[in-house]
Design an enzyme around this catalytic site. Structure first.
Site, PDB file in Angstrom:
ATOM      1  N   ASP A 198      59.071   2.475  -5.160  1.00  0.00           N
ATOM      2  CA  ASP A 198      59.679   2.762  -6.671  1.00  0.00           C
ATOM      3  C   ASP A 198      60.463   4.000  -6.711  1.00  0.00           C
ATOM      4  OD1 ASP A 198      59.987   2.327  -9.508  1.00  0.00           O
ATOM      5  OD2 ASP A 198      58.432   3.817  -9.715  1.00  0.00           O
ATOM      6  N   GLY A 217      63.532  -0.413 -10.703  1.00  0.00           N
ATOM      7  CA  GLY A 217      64.149  -1.242 -11.792  1.00  0.00           C
ATOM      8  C   GLY A 217      65.549  -0.783 -12.074  1.00  0.00           C
ATOM      9  N   LYS A 275      59.607  -7.397  -8.031  1.00  0.00           N
ATOM     10  CA  LYS A 275      59.635  -6.520  -6.793  1.00  0.00           C
ATOM     11  C   LYS A 275      58.638  -7.326  -5.683  1.00  0.00           C
ATOM     12  CE  LYS A 275      60.336  -1.997  -9.110  1.00  0.00           C
ATOM     13  NZ  LYS A 275      59.869  -0.650  -9.275  1.00  0.00           N
ATOM     14  N   SER A 317      54.375   1.925 -12.419  1.00  0.00           N
ATOM     15  CA  SER A 317      54.493   1.124 -13.699  1.00  0.00           C
ATOM     16  C   SER A 317      54.025  -0.382 -13.512  1.00  0.00           C
ATOM     17  CB  SER A 317      55.835   1.243 -14.450  1.00  0.00           C
ATOM     18  OG  SER A 317      56.017   2.637 -14.713  1.00  0.00           O
ATOM     19  N   ASN A 319      56.125  -2.770 -13.657  1.00  0.00           N
ATOM     20  CA  ASN A 319      57.082  -3.753 -12.739  1.00  0.00           C
ATOM     21  C   ASN A 319      56.732  -3.185 -11.115  1.00  0.00           C
ATOM     22  OD1 ASN A 319      57.856  -0.943 -12.623  1.00  0.00           O
ATOM     23  ND2 ASN A 319      59.985  -1.488 -13.000  1.00  0.00           N
TER      24      ASN A 319
END
Length: 250
Positions: free
Chosen positions: A10, A45, A176, A200, A202
């Site tokens: 990420d 993201g 993801k 997070s 996500n």
């Protein structure tokens, strides 16, 4: 401890520090992993355009996952797969945003980012765009809970966040984790050979499904609970620590 072949990172809150920079320590250990033949991929993201400068900084020619998995790239500029968010839902999400003025909102299309200040023109022409993701941001917990409850009731979207103050909406089944599985198929590796690192909601599916799921020291509590290992924070080069400890084993 397996032999890990892919490290999926990420970006915001993970690879990047609070100034949105890649520290020299993180850059150095990513280079060492690449030199050792390990694939290092962004899993973010962010849209492709805002992720790209960081890929260029690290000279990555590896796959990328952008917009929470709505886009999968073989390498920068070479698209493998894109999953669109139906304009029907974008309209509903936009109308819901307009009904809650306390919330800021944004949306990604394949070629642009729109938000509360800069929306599509004409405003109702949802069908002319290739939508990828919609998001809400508000520090008002009650408003965010209302938005969440409404969108959950539709049962039609993947709901995550990239900070405790936002909600991110992707097509159902797109995450993801789903993108990482697709990448594993392309690269002929197993999910057990993947390290996924994030902070997070996500990131949570990827952290659960990867061989090694790593939460940042600054991660949301639910993400830490899902992880196999908690590393240092994004301001303490937590990514470098993961590579040192699990990829190159000291």
């Amino acid at each position: 401890m397996g032999d890990y072949k892919l490290v999926a990172l990420d970006m915001d809150g993970t690879l990047l520090n609070e100034r949105s920079e890649i520290s020299s320590e993180n850059a150095e250990w990513i280079q060492k992993a690449l030199d050792a033949g390990v694939i290092v991929s962004f899993s973010t993201g962010r849209g492709f355009r805002s992720a790209l400068p960081f890929a260029e900084q690290l000279k990555l020619e590896t796959p990328m996952i952008t917009v929470n998995g709505s886009e999968i790239w073989h390498r920068p500029h070479v698209l493998h797969k894109r999953t669109h968010l139906s304009p029907v839902y974008v309209q509903r999400l936009h109308e819901l945003a307009l009904a809650h003025e306390e919330a800021w909102f944004w949306a990604y299309t394949a070629d642009d980012i729109y938000n509360k200040e800069k929306w599509i023109s004409p405003a109702g022409d949802y069908n002319s765009h290739h939508w990828l993701k919609f998001g809400y941001h508000t520090e008002d917990d009650q408003v965010r809970e209302k938005l969440l409850a409404e969108v959950q009731s539709w049962g039609a979207l993947e709901i995550t966040n990239s900070s405790p103050w936002n909600l991110e909406l992707n097509p159902l089944g797109v995450s993801k984790a789903s993108a990482l599985k697709e990448l594993c198929g392309l690269l002929d590796i197993e999910m057990s050979q993947v390290i996924a690192v994030g902070d997070s909601l996500n990131d949570i599916a990827a952290i659960r499904e990867a061989g090694l799921g790593v939460a940042m020291g600054n991660a949301q509590d639910t993400v830490k609970e899902a992880a196999d290992f908690i590393t240092f924070t994004n301001n303490e080069h937590g990514v470098a620590e993961v590579i040192k400890r699990y990829v190159l084993k000291g």
